[in-house]
Scaffold this active site. Structure first.
Site, short mmCIF file in Angstrom:
data_model
loop_
_atom_site.label_atom_id
_atom_site.label_comp_id
_atom_site.label_asym_id
_atom_site.label_seq_id
_atom_site.Cartn_x
_atom_site.Cartn_y
_atom_site.Cartn_z
N LYS A 91 1.22 21.33 28.76
CA LYS A 91 2.05 20.26 28.19
C LYS A 91 3.16 19.93 29.19
CE LYS A 91 1.31 21.17 23.31
NZ LYS A 91 0.04 21.86 23.57
N ASP A 128 -2.24 18.08 28.26
CA ASP A 128 -2.25 17.82 26.83
C ASP A 128 -1.49 16.54 26.49
OD1 ASP A 128 -3.68 20.09 26.20
OD2 ASP A 128 -1.95 21.25 25.51
N GLN A 157 -5.34 10.45 22.27
CA GLN A 157 -5.33 10.71 20.82
C GLN A 157 -5.83 9.48 20.07
OE1 GLN A 157 -1.25 11.25 21.56
NE2 GLN A 157 -1.15 13.33 20.76
N ARG A 178 -10.16 14.05 27.68
CA ARG A 178 -10.38 14.79 26.43
C ARG A 178 -9.94 13.89 25.28
NH1 ARG A 178 -6.70 19.75 25.97
NH2 ARG A 178 -8.22 20.70 27.36
N GLY A 182 -5.49 13.71 17.34
CA GLY A 182 -4.03 13.65 17.46
C GLY A 182 -3.38 14.50 16.38
N ALA A 183 -2.33 15.25 16.76
CA ALA A 183 -1.80 16.29 15.88
C ALA A 183 -0.33 16.11 15.50
CB ALA A 183 -1.99 17.65 16.55
N THR A 220 -13.20 17.84 18.99
CA THR A 220 -13.09 17.67 17.54
C THR A 220 -13.93 18.74 16.86
OG1 THR A 220 -13.45 16.14 15.70
CG2 THR A 220 -15.03 16.01 17.50
N HIS A 221 -13.58 19.00 15.59
CA HIS A 221 -14.39 19.91 14.77
C HIS A 221 -15.15 19.12 13.73
CE1 HIS A 221 -10.61 21.79 16.08
NE2 HIS A 221 -11.45 22.70 16.53
N ARG A 282 1.09 23.04 13.27
CA ARG A 282 0.24 21.84 13.38
C ARG A 282 -1.15 22.12 12.83
NH1 ARG A 282 3.20 20.98 18.16
NH2 ARG A 282 1.65 21.89 19.54
N ARG A 283 -1.69 23.33 13.10
CA ARG A 283 -3.01 23.69 12.56
C ARG A 283 -2.96 23.73 11.03
NH1 ARG A 283 -3.22 23.05 17.21
NH2 ARG A 283 -3.70 21.05 16.29
P1 FAD Z 1 -10.34 16.86 11.22
O1 FAD Z 1 -10.65 15.61 10.48
O2 FAD Z 1 -8.94 17.38 11.18
O3 FAD Z 1 -11.31 18.01 10.76
C1 FAD Z 1 -12.70 17.87 10.61
C2 FAD Z 1 -13.29 19.18 10.12
O4 FAD Z 1 -13.04 20.19 11.08
C3 FAD Z 1 -12.65 19.71 8.86
O5 FAD Z 1 -13.24 19.17 7.72
C4 FAD Z 1 -12.91 21.19 9.01
O6 FAD Z 1 -14.23 21.49 8.69
C5 FAD Z 1 -12.70 21.42 10.47
N1 FAD Z 1 -11.29 21.75 10.82
C6 FAD Z 1 -10.41 20.92 11.39
N2 FAD Z 1 -9.22 21.52 11.60
C7 FAD Z 1 -9.34 22.77 11.13
C8 FAD Z 1 -8.46 23.86 11.05
N3 FAD Z 1 -7.19 23.81 11.50
N4 FAD Z 1 -8.93 25.00 10.50
C9 FAD Z 1 -10.20 25.07 10.06
N5 FAD Z 1 -11.08 24.05 10.11
C10 FAD Z 1 -10.67 22.92 10.62
N6 FAD Z 1 -3.91 17.20 19.59
C11 FAD Z 1 -2.92 16.56 20.25
O7 FAD Z 1 -2.14 15.82 19.65
N7 FAD Z 1 -2.78 16.73 21.61
C12 FAD Z 1 -3.63 17.50 22.34
O8 FAD Z 1 -3.47 17.62 23.55
C13 FAD Z 1 -4.69 18.17 21.65
N8 FAD Z 1 -5.57 18.95 22.33
C14 FAD Z 1 -6.65 19.43 21.67
C15 FAD Z 1 -7.63 20.10 22.38
C16 FAD Z 1 -8.78 20.51 21.75
C17 FAD Z 1 -9.83 21.21 22.55
C18 FAD Z 1 -8.97 20.25 20.36
C19 FAD Z 1 -10.23 20.64 19.66
C20 FAD Z 1 -7.99 19.63 19.64
C21 FAD Z 1 -6.82 19.22 20.26
N9 FAD Z 1 -5.80 18.59 19.56
C22 FAD Z 1 -4.78 17.99 20.24
C23 FAD Z 1 -5.77 18.63 18.07
C24 FAD Z 1 -6.44 17.42 17.48
O9 FAD Z 1 -5.67 16.27 17.74
C25 FAD Z 1 -6.60 17.58 15.96
O10 FAD Z 1 -5.34 17.75 15.39
C26 FAD Z 1 -7.50 18.75 15.55
O11 FAD Z 1 -8.56 18.90 16.45
C27 FAD Z 1 -8.11 18.49 14.16
O12 FAD Z 1 -8.86 17.29 14.17
P2 FAD Z 1 -10.46 17.24 14.10
O13 FAD Z 1 -10.92 16.24 15.10
O14 FAD Z 1 -11.02 18.58 14.24
O15 FAD Z 1 -10.79 16.57 12.70
#
Ligand code: FAD
Length: 301
Positions: A91, A128, A157, A178, A182-183, A220-221, A282-283
């Site tokens: 960051k 980041d 983001q 990447r 967005g968080a 993304t997850h 944030r998580r």
């Molecule tokens: P979501 O809609 O939040 O989740 C989709 C599904 O994923 C959920 O239904 C659940 O099954 C699973 N899931 C998601 N989050 C969780 C959790 N915390 N615990 C358990 N299961 C979960 N954000 C930034 O603002 N800046 C960055 O530089 C940045 N870098 C990142 C780098 C990586 C490799 C990743 C994966 C994420 C990063 N993020 C960053 C965070 C990102 O912006 C999201 O806040 C985060 O990934 C959750 O969004 P999602 O796309 O997984 O979708």
């Protein structure tokens, strides 16, 4: 003991689900285990919003030692994957971007020091994305340094209204982006607020990156964009050498392993360090269901 947004005490067990440890030695052990499982890693030394020059310098020193230690890891071969299996994420606000007067210049210079070391160690660096007030300065730093370090990556983001245009602009040859949702909590005029709008924006951005000429990192997850990336990869004839999936340490571990076993490039973002509080909240904020996990961990103590 620190308290999360909810007032729930955060115990060491809870932290350990999402954070590799407070020390570099703990991180290195986790990173080697992930590499041995056929995944790649991107390591984040936790810390942000430094307003103290000494703190920024200490962060640079820690990253230099980290890159040294990461370079010494055993890197099992990953068939069909050319990317270095080890990356660091950083960051710019931890490198001094928010310092008064010359913050962006200090952060750029510090990033140059890290990239020089990383290049010698065959380690990638990705910057980041933080809150929207930093986006222009961060992308300017990345643009400036990519002349010297063409592999330097940036994060975009999808919740920001500007990002689809940024993705189109940054989807050219060699560009390593990447894409995440967005968080941070952002105002309505700069960011989509509803979950479905953010996902739709993510899908449009993914289209721009996957059908472009750069190296997309699908962070993304969410099963919907992941499935979309599979289709777009087939459509654009992208093998595992031309894009990767990225997920956070401790989240959807089985899905990470499934994708890696299917031959995809999968990188796990692994944070470590004592400054875990902002990262962890944030998580928690993005997935209130994690509260259940927190509570269960407390009850079982
Ligand atoms: P979501 O809609 O939040 O989740 C989709 C599904 O994923 C959920 O239904 C659940 O099954 C699973 N899931 C998601 N989050 C969780 C959790 N915390 N615990 C358990 N299961 C979960 N954000 C930034 O603002 N800046 C960055 O530089 C940045 N870098 C990142 C780098 C990586 C490799 C990743 C994966 C994420 C990063 N993020 C960053 C965070 C990102 O912006 C999201 O806040 C985060 O990934 C959750 O969004 P999602 O796309 O997984 O979708």
């Amino acid at each position: 003991m620190k308290r999360a947004l909810t007032g729930i005490p955060i115990t060491a067990d809870i932290v350990r689900r999402f954070v590799a440890g407070e020390t570099r030695a703990e991180l290195i052990e986790v990173a080697q285990t992930l590499l041995n499982s056929g995944r790649m890693v991107s390591v984040d030394f936790l810390g942000e919003n430094t307003t103290d020059r000494g703190q920024a310098d200490a962060t640079v020193a820690e990253y230099l030692s980290l890159i040294n230690d990461l370079a010494a890891l055993n890197r099992p071969a990953l068939p069909g994957i050319d990317a270095p299996p080890v990356e660091v994420s950083v960051k710019l606000s931890a490198l001094g971007q928010a310092l008064p007067d010359d913050g962006p210049a200090v952060a750029t210079e510090n990033l140059r020091i890290l990239c020089t070391k990383a290049a010698q160690a065959d380690v990638w660096v990705t910057v980041d994305a933080e809150d929207h007030t930093t986006t222009d300065a961060t992308l300017a730093t990345v643009r400036e340094l990519r002349g010297e370090f063409p592999w330097l990556g940036a994060v975009l983001q999808a919740y920001l209204r500007r990002t689809e245009a940024d993705c189109r602009e940054l989807s050219g040859p060699g560009s390593r982006i990447r894409l995440c949702k967005g968080a941070y909590r952002e105002p309505h005029d700069v960011a989509f607020q509803r979950a479905n709008e953010v996902t739709e924006s993510y899908l449009r951005c993914l289209d721009a990156l996957m059908l472009g000429d750069g190296y997309p990192m699908v962070a993304t997850h969410d099963p919907e964009p992941i499935a979309d990336a599979v289709d777009l990869a087939a459509e654009s004839d992208r093998g595992p050498d031309r894009f990767e999936y990225q997920m956070l340490y401790g989240i959807r571990d089985a899905e990470q392993l499934r994708l890696a076993a299917a031959g995809s490039a999968v990188r796990v973002y692994v944070p470590y360090g004592s400054q875990w509080y902002g990262y962890l909240t944030r998580r928690l904020a993005e997935r209130p269901a994690n509260l259940t996990f927190f509570l269960r961990a407390l009850v079982s103590k």
